[in-house]
Design an enzyme around this catalytic site. Structure first.
Site, mmCIF file in Angstrom:
data_model
loop_
_atom_site.group_PDB
_atom_site.id
_atom_site.type_symbol
_atom_site.label_atom_id
_atom_site.label_comp_id
_atom_site.label_asym_id
_atom_site.label_seq_id
_atom_site.Cartn_x
_atom_site.Cartn_y
_atom_site.Cartn_z
ATOM 1 N N LYS A 17 73.688 24.059 51.946
ATOM 2 C CA LYS A 17 74.846 23.839 51.062
ATOM 3 C C LYS A 17 74.449 23.941 49.589
ATOM 4 C CE LYS A 17 75.351 19.844 53.116
ATOM 5 N NZ LYS A 17 74.406 19.996 54.238
ATOM 6 N N ALA A 40 71.384 12.682 51.325
ATOM 7 C CA ALA A 40 71.428 14.138 51.204
ATOM 8 C C ALA A 40 70.232 14.656 50.419
ATOM 9 C CB ALA A 40 72.720 14.545 50.484
ATOM 10 N N GLY A 41 69.832 15.872 50.740
ATOM 11 C CA GLY A 41 68.828 16.584 49.956
ATOM 12 C C GLY A 41 69.276 18.030 49.897
ATOM 13 N N THR A 43 68.797 21.698 48.348
ATOM 14 C CA THR A 43 67.752 22.480 47.683
ATOM 15 C C THR A 43 68.318 23.729 47.019
ATOM 16 O OG1 THR A 43 66.366 21.789 49.536
ATOM 17 C CG2 THR A 43 65.440 23.452 48.056
ATOM 18 N N THR A 130 67.997 7.814 57.107
ATOM 19 C CA THR A 130 67.088 8.155 56.008
ATOM 20 C C THR A 130 66.605 6.892 55.288
ATOM 21 O OG1 THR A 130 68.945 8.368 54.488
ATOM 22 C CG2 THR A 130 68.248 10.379 55.616
ATOM 23 N N GLN A 223 75.719 16.159 54.208
ATOM 24 C CA GLN A 223 75.517 16.065 55.653
ATOM 25 C C GLN A 223 76.246 17.232 56.340
ATOM 26 O OE1 GLN A 223 76.421 12.676 54.036
ATOM 27 N NE2 GLN A 223 74.282 13.004 53.591
ATOM 28 N N THR A 238 76.263 9.716 60.342
ATOM 29 C CA THR A 238 76.164 9.000 59.077
ATOM 30 C C THR A 238 77.412 8.127 58.935
ATOM 31 O OG1 THR A 238 75.629 9.180 56.731
ATOM 32 C CG2 THR A 238 77.169 10.833 57.608
ATOM 33 N N THR A 300 63.380 13.260 53.369
ATOM 34 C CA THR A 300 62.394 12.378 53.993
ATOM 35 C C THR A 300 61.112 13.107 54.408
ATOM 36 O OG1 THR A 300 63.378 12.777 56.153
ATOM 37 C CG2 THR A 300 64.198 10.867 54.922
ATOM 38 N N LYS A 330 69.955 31.483 56.497
ATOM 39 C CA LYS A 330 68.628 31.589 57.104
ATOM 40 C C LYS A 330 68.536 32.661 58.183
ATOM 41 C CE LYS A 330 65.950 27.924 56.447
ATOM 42 N NZ LYS A 330 65.329 26.589 56.332
ATOM 43 N N SER A 411 72.906 34.748 54.204
ATOM 44 C CA SER A 411 71.795 34.371 53.329
ATOM 45 C C SER A 411 70.480 34.796 53.966
ATOM 46 C CB SER A 411 71.839 32.861 53.092
ATOM 47 O OG SER A 411 70.731 32.456 52.316
HETATM 48 P P1 GDP Z 1 71.444 21.374 52.343
HETATM 49 O O1 GDP Z 1 71.189 19.930 52.584
HETATM 50 O O2 GDP Z 1 72.576 21.895 53.192
HETATM 51 O O3 GDP Z 1 71.641 21.729 50.903
HETATM 52 O O4 GDP Z 1 70.151 22.148 52.839
HETATM 53 P P2 GDP Z 1 68.620 21.725 52.530
HETATM 54 O O5 GDP Z 1 68.299 22.052 51.131
HETATM 55 O O6 GDP Z 1 68.342 20.355 53.007
HETATM 56 O O7 GDP Z 1 67.858 22.672 53.542
HETATM 57 C C1 GDP Z 1 67.986 24.045 53.517
HETATM 58 C C2 GDP Z 1 66.585 24.658 53.298
HETATM 59 O O8 GDP Z 1 66.616 26.029 53.582
HETATM 60 C C3 GDP Z 1 66.113 24.546 51.866
HETATM 61 O O9 GDP Z 1 64.712 24.451 51.868
HETATM 62 C C4 GDP Z 1 66.550 25.871 51.272
HETATM 63 O O10 GDP Z 1 65.756 26.275 50.165
HETATM 64 C C5 GDP Z 1 66.331 26.793 52.422
HETATM 65 N N1 GDP Z 1 67.244 27.946 52.518
HETATM 66 C C6 GDP Z 1 68.563 28.019 52.233
HETATM 67 N N2 GDP Z 1 69.045 29.229 52.585
HETATM 68 C C7 GDP Z 1 68.006 29.920 53.100
HETATM 69 C C8 GDP Z 1 67.873 31.230 53.674
HETATM 70 O O11 GDP Z 1 68.813 31.986 53.805
HETATM 71 N N3 GDP Z 1 66.630 31.570 54.124
HETATM 72 C C9 GDP Z 1 65.558 30.748 54.020
HETATM 73 N N4 GDP Z 1 64.387 31.180 54.476
HETATM 74 N N5 GDP Z 1 65.655 29.516 53.494
HETATM 75 C C10 GDP Z 1 66.865 29.110 53.053
HETATM 76 P P1 IMO Z 2 72.285 16.934 53.700
HETATM 77 O O1 IMO Z 2 73.420 16.691 52.734
HETATM 78 C C1 IMO Z 2 70.503 16.117 57.566
HETATM 79 C C2 IMO Z 2 71.046 12.099 59.202
HETATM 80 C C3 IMO Z 2 69.830 11.223 59.325
HETATM 81 C C4 IMO Z 2 70.229 10.375 60.523
HETATM 82 C C5 IMO Z 2 71.716 10.190 60.318
HETATM 83 C C6 IMO Z 2 72.090 8.882 59.642
HETATM 84 O O2 IMO Z 2 70.983 17.193 53.042
HETATM 85 O O3 IMO Z 2 72.673 17.971 54.692
HETATM 86 P P2 IMO Z 2 71.898 7.918 57.183
HETATM 87 O O4 IMO Z 2 70.750 7.903 56.226
HETATM 88 O O5 IMO Z 2 73.082 8.663 56.696
HETATM 89 O O6 IMO Z 2 72.240 6.573 57.704
HETATM 90 O O7 IMO Z 2 71.336 8.730 58.463
HETATM 91 O O8 IMO Z 2 72.151 11.272 59.529
HETATM 92 N N1 IMO Z 2 71.298 12.637 57.855
HETATM 93 C C7 IMO Z 2 71.088 13.907 57.503
HETATM 94 N N2 IMO Z 2 70.563 14.933 58.202
HETATM 95 N N3 IMO Z 2 70.964 16.321 56.325
HETATM 96 C C8 IMO Z 2 71.513 15.314 55.614
HETATM 97 O O9 IMO Z 2 72.103 15.505 54.413
HETATM 98 C C9 IMO Z 2 71.563 14.025 56.188
HETATM 99 N N4 IMO Z 2 72.008 12.821 55.777
HETATM 100 C C10 IMO Z 2 71.857 11.978 56.807
HETATM 101 O O10 IMO Z 2 68.669 11.970 59.546
HETATM 102 O O11 IMO Z 2 70.049 11.134 61.701
HETATM 103 MG MG MG Z 3 69.581 18.681 53.093
#
Ligand code: GDP
Ligand code: IMO
Ligand code: MG
Length: 422
Positions: A17, A40-41, A43, A130, A223, A238, A300, A330, A411
Site C-alpha cells: 500500500k 502498520a509498516g 514502505t 505487533t 492492514q 486487528t 516487527t 510483487k 508492480s
Molecule cells: P504495506 O504495509 O502494504 O505498505 O506493505 P509493506 O511495506 O509492509 O510490504 C511490502 C514490501 O514489498 C515492502 O518491502 C516494499 O518495498 C516491497 N514491494 C512493494 N511492491 C513491490 C514489488 O512490486 N516488487 C517487490 N519486489 N517488492 C515490492
Molecule cells: P500494514 O498496514 C500485516 C497483524 C499482526 C497480527 C494481527 C493483530 O503494514 O499492512 P495488532 O498489532 O493489530 O493487534 O495485530 O494483525 N497485523 C499486520 N499484518 N500488516 C499490517 O499492517 C499489520 N498490522 C497488524 O501481525 O497478526
Molecule cells: Mg506493512
C-alpha cells in the site's frame, strides 16, 4: 459530484500500500489515513532511499500534498515523534503538510503493556499482535474510556491520563504482569509535548470542505481486509475496520462520497502473526517466496508466512469493499517459478465452494488449485505494458476474469518507477 477515493489492502496486510500511495500521490491533494496505528509498516522506495512509515500517511514525501491522520487512527506519541524526527532529518517539512484529528485516540504506555499481558495470557493461541497496544487502545475507545488527541489541550489532561492508567494497573495486576511504568512515562510525556507542536483539526470538517471544493482525496488503509475486526479471520485480526467502510467511520466521509475503491493485492499471499491461512506453503516453495520476496515484517521484522494466491478470499475482499480497480504487487517475485498455482475454490464439508465460509480453519477448508504457466524472466527493468511477457498478461487476465474487476497497475519492484500501468 467530487468524491474521495479509497486505497486498501485485500489480503492480510503488507500488500504494498505504501508504495502505491506514494506512486499515486501526484494525482491527489490530500492523503488521509483512516484506521490502524503503528502496527502498520508502509514502505516507500525512491531515488535509492527506502523509508518505512507507521502512522504518517504515505503521501508525506510529495512536496505539496496534505497528509491527514484521521479520527479512526490510534497514535502512539513516542513512535509518532520518531517518525517525524526521521522525516525532518530527511528535509521533509512535516509540520506544514500534516493535520491530525482531535478525535484520534492515544496509545498509552499501559496500552502496550496490556497488549503484551493479553498475548502472554493466551499462550499458544496468541494473536501474534505487533504489541503496539492497538487492541487495548481500541478497547478503551469502544469502552468509552479512551484519551483523545483533543484532550491534550484540556487543563485536566493529566487527571484523565491518571484515571485511565489506574484502570490499566488493575488489569495488569489481574494478569500478574510485571512492568516498570516509571521507565516509560517520561518519553511518552515528552512526545506529547512534541505532538502539541503539530496541527490538530476537526478532520471531518476539513475533509468534507475539501470534497466540496473539488480537492482530490485518497484515503489510505492500513492492514488488510482479511484482518478486519468484523470480516477477517476472527479472532486473528486487528482491532479496527480495515475495509472501505472504515474510511467512512475513520474520516467522516459519507458512503455516497466514496469514489474509486482501489484494492491492492500481492501476486501471491502473505500473512504475519497467527491465524488460518488456507493456501500457506509451509515448505521449500514457501521459503523460496519468502527469501526472493524478502517477506519480513516492516514493523516487527518477523518472517511472513507465504502461500499462493487465494481467489475465494480475494473475491470476498473485493465484494465487501466494493473494489472498482485492482493493483497487483510483487509480480517480479513469481518470476522465479516455472509454474504458479492459484487457489480457485475450497473443498468445504464435501462441497466445492468459491466463497469464504464462516471458518477457514485447516479442518474446514482445503484449497483446490489450478496450475498456470510462469513467465520466468526478469521484469524489474521493464517500463511498459507491451514489454510484459505473455504468461504474465495471461495471469493478470485470469485474475481479472475471476474477480470481475480490472487490474490497472502491475508492480514489478519496490521502487516508485517499477510500476506498469495496464
Ligand atoms: P504495506 O504495509 O502494504 O505498505 O506493505 P509493506 O511495506 O509492509 O510490504 C511490502 C514490501 O514489498 C515492502 O518491502 C516494499 O518495498 C516491497 N514491494 C512493494 N511492491 C513491490 C514489488 O512490486 N516488487 C517487490 N519486489 N517488492 C515490492
Ligand atoms: P500494514 O498496514 C500485516 C497483524 C499482526 C497480527 C494481527 C493483530 O503494514 O499492512 P495488532 O498489532 O493489530 O493487534 O495485530 O494483525 N497485523 C499486520 N499484518 N500488516 C499490517 O499492517 C499489520 N498490522 C497488524 O501481525 O497478526
Ligand atoms: Mg506493512
Amino acid at each position: 459530484m467530487n468524491k474521495a477515493d479509497v486505497l486498501l489492502g485485500l489480503q492480510w496486510g503488507d500488500e504494498g500500500k505504501g508504495k502505491i500511495v506514494d506512486v499515486l500521490t501526484p494525482k491527489y491533494d490530500i492523503i488521509a489515513r483512516f484506521q490502524g496505528g503503528p502496527n502498520a509498516g508502509h514502505t516507500l522506495e525512491f531515488n535509492g532511499i527506502k523509508h518505512v512509515l507507521h502512522t504518517i500517511p504515505s503521501g508525506i514525501f510529495h512536496p505539496t500534498a496534505i497528509n491527514v491522520v484521521g479520527n479512526g487512527v490510534v497514535i502512539d506519541p513516542v513512535i509518532f515523534k520518531k517518525e517525524i524526527d526521521a522525516l525532518v532529518n530527511m528535509g521533509v517539512d512535516v509540520k506544514a503538510k500534516l493535520l491530525i484529528s482531535k478525535r484520534a485516540h492515544l496509545i498509552l504506555p499501559t496500552h502496550r503493556l496490556l497488549d503484551a499481558a493479553s498475548e502472554a495470557s493466551k499462550g499458544k493461541n496468541k494473536i501474534g499482535s505487533t504489541l503496539k497496544g492497538i487492541g487495548p487502545t481500541y478497547m478503551d475507545k469502544t469502552g468509552r474510556n479512551g484519551l483523545r488527541v483533543g484532550d491534550i489541550e484540556l487543563p485536566d489532561f493529566k487527571e484523565k491520563y491518571n484515571a485511565l492508567v489506574e484502570k490499566h494497573k488493575q488489569l495488569l495486576a489481574f494478569h500478574h504482569y510485571d512492568y516498570n511504568l516509571a521507565e516509560l512515562e517520561p518519553a511518552w510525556f515528552n512526545a506529547i509535548g512534541d505532538l502539541k507542536q503539530l496541527v490538530f483539526v476537526d478532520t471531518e470538517h476539513y475533509i468534507n470542505d475539501a470534497i466540496r471544493l473539488g480537492k482530490k482525496i485518497l484515503a489510505e488503509g492500513a492492514q488488510g481486509s482479511l484482518l478486519d475486526i468484523d470480516f477477517g479471520s476472527y479472532p486473528f485480526v486487528t482491532s479496527s475496520n480495515t475495509i472501505c467502510a472504515g474510511a467512512c467511520n475513520g474520516l467522516g466521509i459519507a458512503p455516497n462520497k466514496i469514489g474509486q475503491v482501489i484494492g491492492i493485492f500481492k501476486a501471491y499471499c502473505t500473512r504475519v502473526g497467527g491465524g488460518p491461512f488456507p493456501t500457506e506453503l509451509d515448505n521449500e516453495v514457501g521459503e523460496k517466496i519468502r527469501q526472493v520476496g524478502r517477506e519480513f515484517g516492516a514493523t516487527t521484522g518477523r518472517a511472513r508466512r507465504t502461500g499462493w494466491l487465494d481467489l475465494p478470499a480475494l473475491k470476498y475482499a473485493i465484494e465487501i469493499n466494493g473494489v472498482t480497480e485492482l493493483m497487483m504487487m510483487k509480480a517480479d517475485i513469481l518470476s522465479e517459478f516455472d509454474t504458479i498455482q492459484v487457489c480457485t475454490h475450497y473443498l468445504h464439508r464435501g462441497k466445492k465452494i468459491d466463497y469464504l465460509p464462516y471458518s477457514i480453519d485447516p479442518g474446514e477448508v482445503t484449497p483446490v488449485y489450478e496450475e498456470l504457466k510462469g513467465w520466468h524472466c526478469d521484469l524489474t527493468k521493464l517500463t511498459t505494458k507491451e514489454q510484459l511477457p505473455e504468461a504474465l498478461i495471461s495471469y493478470v487476465k485470469y485474475i481479472e476474469k475471476a474477480a470481475g474487476v480490472p487490474v490497472s497497475i502491475v508492480s514489478i519492484g519496490p521502487d516508485r518507477t517499477q510500476t506498469i500501468r495496464m
